[in-house]
Design a protein around this motif. Structure first.
Motif, mmCIF file in Angstrom:
data_model
loop_
_atom_site.group_PDB
_atom_site.id
_atom_site.type_symbol
_atom_site.label_atom_id
_atom_site.label_comp_id
_atom_site.label_asym_id
_atom_site.label_seq_id
_atom_site.Cartn_x
_atom_site.Cartn_y
_atom_site.Cartn_z
ATOM 1 N N PRO A 231 0.807 -1.227 0.000
ATOM 2 C CA PRO A 231 0.000 0.000 0.000
ATOM 3 C C PRO A 231 0.835 1.270 0.000
ATOM 4 C CG PRO A 231 -0.818 -1.559 1.632
ATOM 5 C CD PRO A 231 0.499 -2.067 1.175
ATOM 6 N N GLN A 232 2.100 1.181 0.441
ATOM 7 C CA GLN A 232 2.988 2.344 0.444
ATOM 8 C C GLN A 232 3.826 2.428 -0.818
ATOM 9 O OE1 GLN A 232 2.975 4.742 2.825
ATOM 10 N NE2 GLN A 232 1.213 3.614 3.617
ATOM 11 N N GLY A 233 3.660 1.473 -1.707
ATOM 12 C CA GLY A 233 4.422 1.475 -2.952
ATOM 13 C C GLY A 233 3.688 2.198 -4.062
ATOM 14 N N ILE A 234 3.936 1.797 -5.291
ATOM 15 C CA ILE A 234 3.258 2.393 -6.441
ATOM 16 C C ILE A 234 1.775 2.048 -6.375
ATOM 17 C CG2 ILE A 234 3.012 2.253 -8.957
ATOM 18 C CD1 ILE A 234 6.027 2.049 -9.152
ATOM 19 N N THR B 1 -4.154 7.577 -13.047
ATOM 20 C CA THR B 1 -3.060 8.212 -12.336
ATOM 21 C C THR B 1 -2.207 7.136 -11.693
ATOM 22 O OG1 THR B 1 -4.366 8.488 -10.310
ATOM 23 C CG2 THR B 1 -4.324 10.343 -11.848
ATOM 24 N N ILE B 2 -0.903 7.367 -11.656
ATOM 25 C CA ILE B 2 0.025 6.444 -11.010
ATOM 26 C C ILE B 2 0.810 7.238 -9.977
ATOM 27 C CG2 ILE B 2 1.932 4.825 -11.329
ATOM 28 C CD1 ILE B 2 1.079 4.505 -14.235
ATOM 29 N N GLU B 3 0.703 6.819 -8.712
ATOM 30 C CA GLU B 3 1.440 7.462 -7.627
ATOM 31 C C GLU B 3 2.748 6.716 -7.420
ATOM 32 O OE1 GLU B 3 1.044 8.432 -2.844
ATOM 33 O OE2 GLU B 3 -0.610 7.487 -3.934
ATOM 34 N N ILE B 4 3.848 7.475 -7.401
ATOM 35 C CA ILE B 4 5.183 6.867 -7.381
ATOM 36 C C ILE B 4 5.997 7.430 -6.219
ATOM 37 C CG2 ILE B 4 7.270 6.444 -8.750
ATOM 38 C CD1 ILE B 4 5.324 7.673 -11.121
ATOM 39 N N PRO B 5 6.278 6.634 -5.185
ATOM 40 C CA PRO B 5 7.229 7.093 -4.170
ATOM 41 C C PRO B 5 8.587 7.325 -4.833
ATOM 42 C CG PRO B 5 6.057 5.120 -3.459
ATOM 43 C CD PRO B 5 5.757 5.289 -4.912
ATOM 44 N N ARG B 6 9.294 8.347 -4.407
ATOM 45 C CA ARG B 6 10.593 8.639 -5.024
ATOM 46 C C ARG B 6 11.527 7.430 -4.947
ATOM 47 N NH1 ARG B 6 13.533 14.504 -4.491
ATOM 48 N NH2 ARG B 6 15.171 14.171 -6.042
ATOM 49 N N SER B 7 11.416 6.682 -3.875
ATOM 50 C CA SER B 7 12.274 5.510 -3.700
ATOM 51 C C SER B 7 11.952 4.393 -4.689
ATOM 52 C CB SER B 7 12.160 4.977 -2.271
ATOM 53 O OG SER B 7 10.821 4.580 -1.995
ATOM 54 N N ASP C 1 14.989 18.765 -4.977
ATOM 55 C CA ASP C 1 15.178 18.085 -3.696
ATOM 56 C C ASP C 1 13.895 17.873 -2.903
ATOM 57 O OD1 ASP C 1 17.927 17.999 -4.111
ATOM 58 O OD2 ASP C 1 18.253 19.952 -3.177
ATOM 59 N N PHE C 2 12.917 18.774 -3.017
ATOM 60 C CA PHE C 2 11.828 18.838 -2.033
ATOM 61 C C PHE C 2 10.856 17.664 -2.088
ATOM 62 C CE2 PHE C 2 9.492 20.397 -5.673
ATOM 63 C CZ PHE C 2 8.186 20.014 -5.421
ATOM 64 N N TRP C 3 10.716 17.006 -3.240
ATOM 65 C CA TRP C 3 9.607 16.075 -3.402
ATOM 66 C C TRP C 3 9.955 14.671 -2.919
ATOM 67 C CZ3 TRP C 3 9.573 11.939 -7.061
ATOM 68 C CH2 TRP C 3 10.663 11.909 -7.932
ATOM 69 N N ASN C 4 8.902 13.964 -2.474
ATOM 70 C CA ASN C 4 9.066 12.562 -2.075
ATOM 71 C C ASN C 4 8.087 11.625 -2.779
ATOM 72 O OD1 ASN C 4 6.590 12.800 -0.480
ATOM 73 N ND2 ASN C 4 7.855 13.915 0.991
ATOM 74 N N ARG C 5 7.060 12.207 -3.431
ATOM 75 C CA ARG C 5 6.127 11.384 -4.200
ATOM 76 C C ARG C 5 5.768 12.128 -5.481
ATOM 77 N NH1 ARG C 5 4.827 7.452 -0.504
ATOM 78 N NH2 ARG C 5 3.403 6.291 -1.811
ATOM 79 N N ALA C 6 5.593 11.363 -6.550
ATOM 80 C CA ALA C 6 5.142 11.917 -7.824
ATOM 81 C C ALA C 6 3.855 11.208 -8.223
ATOM 82 C CB ALA C 6 6.198 11.729 -8.905
#
Length: 308
Positions: free
Chosen positions: A17-20, A32-38, A89-94
């Motif tokens: 649930p915390q991934g894509i 829409t696709i939510e992408i953690p920076r990691s 630098d600021f973002w953590n999710r796209a």
């Protein structure tokens, strides 16, 4: 955004649930696709990464903790996100928005980017990292109508995923009157669910919403905190100064005026900002009948039952 019953499907490709996370309205062709920076490398290996689309970067201002966003469009989502990974630098999710039928063109994306920036600026909920707000792109009327329908879908999906980028902090209408003889006032069209924090040098009005307490534009508090409070609450002082630097709080004589609606996830920090001292927001905020926020929200019911 039009409010009506809708069915949204959220797919977890990895099961985490915390991934894509992929979100779609089952009757629409926009995903829409939510992408953690990691997990950016995972997205870059997906076929969707080569598509045309509009994208959003989400993070926060390191100094104030305020939510921050960047909005862009591209003919190749993967390439552009890779560039932002190297330079921003600021973002953590796209979150990227694209077409299930591959029907989005660069012309669609340009209009959607302009409209998204415009709506975000009007909502004043997120700080925008974009350097320019862009200009209205010439778009044929049929394409503009299509884009606005697509935008409504993107709005719904972003909000469902927890990023209400285009929604004002409060939906009710209120009017801020400019100062006359150094007096600020708020004219409320709907006083239901309105709470007040008032004492000498303080006049705060707020609405309690699903996201927390929203202090209304035009509310004002003390410019100088109470003796000793600043020395023991340096984090509060730093955050308040950052908001002054951004113009969200405006010094005026011996008061600090809110120049925009501001969301506080807890009612206590909202009271502290106004009063300039330690405060329990659940008891400091009261409605027009003098009932505390705790009483209105029935936080004291259990304790009353135990005492009876």
């Amino acid at each position: 955004m039009t409010i009506h019953p809708q069915t949204i499907q959220i797919f977890l490709p990895s099961g985490d649930p915390q991934g894509i996370r992929e979100a779609t309205l089952i009757t629409r062709t926009i995903r829409t696709i939510e992408i953690p920076r990691s997990r950016l490398d995972t997205f870059l290996r997906m076929s969707e990464s080569s598509q045309v689309g509009i994208y959003f970067l989400f993070g926060e201002n390191d100094q104030t903790g305020q939510p921050r966003a960047y909005i862009g469009q591209t003919g190749n989502l993967g390439t552009r996100l890779k560039q932002h990974n190297e330079k921003k630098d600021f973002w953590n999710r796209a979150i990227v928005a694209l077409s299930l039928t591959h029907s989005l063109t660069v012309a669609h994306a340009h209009f959607l980017e302009w409209l998204a920036i415009k709506k975000t600026t009007e909502a004043e909920r997120y700080e925008l990292d974009n350097q320019t707000l862009g200009t209205y792109p010439h778009t044929p009327a049929p394409m503009e109508a299509e884009c606005r329908e697509i935008f409504e879908t993107i709005d719904t999906l972003l909000t469902t995923l927890g990023f209400p980028l285009f929604a004002p902090p409060i939906k009710t209408t209120h009017i801020f009157s400019e100062p006359t003889e150094n007096i600020y006032s708020i004219e409320e069209k709907d006083l239901s669910n309105t709470f007040y924090c008032r004492t000498n040098g303080v006049d705060g009005q707020a609405r309690y919403t699903e996201e927390g307490l929203v202090i209304l534009k035009g509310s004002f508090g003390r410019l100088q905190p109470c003796d000793g409070f600043s020395r023991h609450n340096t984090g509060y002082v730093a955050k308040r100064q950052a908001l002054i630097d951004q113009g969200i709080l405006k010094p005026d004589a011996d008061r600090l005026v809110f120049t925009k609606d501001m969301v506080f996830k807890s009612p206590s920090p909202a009271a502290v900002f106004l009063l300039g001292r330690a405060a329990n927001g659940w008891t400091e905020w009261k409605d027009a009948q003098g009932r505390t926020l705790a009483d209105v929200m029935k936080r004291n019911e259990n304790s009353k039952d135990r005492n009876e």
